[in-house]
Each structure stands twice: as structure tokens, then as C-alpha cells.
Design a protein around this motif. Structure first.
Motif, PDB file in Angstrom:
ATOM      1  N   THR A 161       0.969  -1.529  -0.294  1.00 31.26           N
ATOM      2  CA  THR A 161      -0.121   0.077   0.166  1.00 31.26           C
ATOM      3  C   THR A 161       0.676   0.994   0.016  1.00 31.26           C
ATOM      4  OG1 THR A 161      -1.610  -1.053   1.346  1.00 31.26           O
ATOM      5  CG2 THR A 161      -1.782   1.112   1.263  1.00 31.26           C
TER       6      THR A 161
ATOM      7  N   ASP B 273     -11.631   2.972  -1.404  1.00 26.92           N
ATOM      8  CA  ASP B 273     -11.326   2.067   0.168  1.00 26.92           C
ATOM      9  C   ASP B 273     -11.896   0.612  -0.369  1.00 26.92           C
ATOM     10  OD1 ASP B 273     -12.844   3.996   2.366  1.00 26.92           O
ATOM     11  OD2 ASP B 273     -13.568   2.028   2.076  1.00 26.92           O
ATOM     12  N   ASP B 274     -12.282   0.097   0.840  1.00 24.99           N
ATOM     13  CA  ASP B 274     -12.443  -1.432   0.756  1.00 24.99           C
ATOM     14  C   ASP B 274     -13.443  -1.599   1.192  1.00 24.99           C
ATOM     15  OD1 ASP B 274     -12.470  -0.348   2.653  1.00 24.99           O
ATOM     16  OD2 ASP B 274     -11.230  -2.488   4.461  1.00 24.99           O
ATOM     17  N   LYS B 275     -14.417  -0.566   1.134  1.00 27.18           N
ATOM     18  CA  LYS B 275     -15.872  -1.339   1.828  1.00 27.18           C
ATOM     19  C   LYS B 275     -17.301  -0.354   0.607  1.00 27.18           C
ATOM     20  CE  LYS B 275     -15.700  -1.107   6.728  1.00 27.18           C
ATOM     21  NZ  LYS B 275     -14.337  -0.418   6.657  1.00 27.18           N
TER      22      LYS B 275
ATOM     23  N   PHE C 165     -11.292  -0.876  -3.249  1.00 24.78           N
ATOM     24  CA  PHE C 165      -9.353  -1.419  -2.295  1.00 24.78           C
ATOM     25  C   PHE C 165      -9.829  -2.977  -2.537  1.00 24.78           C
ATOM     26  CE2 PHE C 165      -6.401  -2.391  -0.014  1.00 24.78           C
ATOM     27  CZ  PHE C 165      -5.023  -2.697  -0.770  1.00 24.78           C
ATOM     28  N   ILE C 166      -9.210  -3.979  -3.344  1.00 26.03           N
ATOM     29  CA  ILE C 166      -8.771  -4.914  -2.641  1.00 26.03           C
ATOM     30  C   ILE C 166      -7.681  -5.916  -2.114  1.00 26.03           C
ATOM     31  CG2 ILE C 166      -9.136  -7.684  -3.510  1.00 26.03           C
ATOM     32  CD1 ILE C 166     -11.806  -6.537  -5.961  1.00 26.03           C
ATOM     33  N   SER C 167      -6.422  -5.351  -2.968  1.00 24.56           N
ATOM     34  CA  SER C 167      -5.562  -5.283  -3.247  1.00 24.56           C
ATOM     35  C   SER C 167      -4.590  -4.478  -3.795  1.00 24.56           C
ATOM     36  CB  SER C 167      -4.838  -6.512  -3.481  1.00 24.56           C
ATOM     37  OG  SER C 167      -5.175  -6.363  -4.857  1.00 24.56           O
TER      38      SER C 167
ATOM     39  N   CYS D  17      -5.687  -2.497  -7.188  1.00 21.02           N
ATOM     40  CA  CYS D  17      -6.060  -0.888  -7.328  1.00 21.02           C
ATOM     41  C   CYS D  17      -5.196  -0.322  -8.582  1.00 21.02           C
ATOM     42  CB  CYS D  17      -5.546  -0.524  -6.122  1.00 21.02           C
ATOM     43  SG  CYS D  17      -6.243   1.473  -6.004  1.00 21.02           S
TER      44      CYS D  17
END
Length: 145
Positions: A35, A110-112, A129-131, A135
């Protein structure tokens, strides 16, 4: 913090103290490998980086002490600063006001999914966002990397 952990200890019958639980919770937050590299790659490409985070002050302070992550960004907004959280549209509006970047010139990661919807309604391009790798592919497809 004390009230939260007191209630949790009582209702869940947890055999630990407030300070121990709070430290475990704060220290349990780990950065996802790759990240940091992605954020710095975007910055190197000339794209300003801002955060919009619901993290609590104690966690932010501890994580920043460990990693210096706040230096990776040009600024941003934490929910504890404005007493509003994702997915409340007001949080996104305050972020746009603070950064002075137009929604149509912004992408939000965002991951949600629930956190992406308000941004999308404002005209912000959103990425789930998954990885870091996935991304990065999305950002390359957009011509941003």
C-alpha cells in the motif's frame, strides 16, 4: 475509550484490563503490504494524495509513530476531527472542501462498498480496494500510472 472497554469487558466477560485491550486493538491495525509503495508511486506521478479516514486518534497516532504514514499524504481528514463518519455524505463534502479538489477530478479508494456510494453520487470516481496490485491495475487503466 474507558467507557467502551468497561462495557465490553462486562458484557463479554473478558478477562483482561482496559489498557491491555485498548493496546491490542490499536496495535492490531497493520498496513497492507504494497500500500505504501502504491501511494508513493501515485505521488511520484504528480497526483496529490489525501486521506479520508474513520480511524480513531489513538490508532492514528500509534500507527504514525510506527510508520510515519501521514508524511505520505498531502493532507486529509479524520472523522474524529469533524465528528462525522463514512458513509455520511457530509464527511466527503468536508474532505472536498479541505483539499480544494473538484469531485470530478478526484478518485476515492476504499475497501467498503458502502463508503464508495456517497463519493460516487458526488461525481467522484471510486475504486473498491481489494489489494494494492488490483488497485494499481485500475489506476493504470485510468491512465493515472
Amino acid at each position: 475509550t474507558e467507557e467502551f472497554w468497561t462495557k465490553a469487558i462486562s458484557s463479554l466477560n473478558i478477562p483482561a484490563g482496559i489498557e491491555e485491550l485498548n493496546n491490542q486493538w490499536i496495535d492490531g491495525y497493520k498496513l497492507i503490504d504494497g500500500t505504501r509503495d502504491l501511494i508513493l508511486e501515485l505521488k511520484k506521478a504528480g497526483l496529490p494524495q489525501y486521506y479520508l479516514s474513520d480511524n480513531v486518534r489513538e490508532r492514528v497516532d500509534r500507527l504514525n509513530q510506527k510508520t510515519g504514514f501521514l508524511e505520505w499524504f498531502d493532507g486529509g481528514l479524520f472523522s474524529f476531527e469533524v465528528d462525522v463518519r463514512k458513509p455520511n455524505p457530509r464527511f466527503y463534502e468536508l474532505g472536498i472542501e479541505r483539499t480544494k479538489v473538484l469531485p470530478t477530478e478526484t478518485f476515492f479508494v476504499d475497501d467498503k462498498l458502502s463508503a464508495l456510494e456517497p463519493a460516487k453520487k458526488m461525481g467522484i470516481y471510486t475504486i473498491l480496494f481489494i489489494s494494492p496490485e488490483e488497485c494499481r491495475v485500475e489506476l493504470r487503466n485510468l491512465g493515472l500510472l
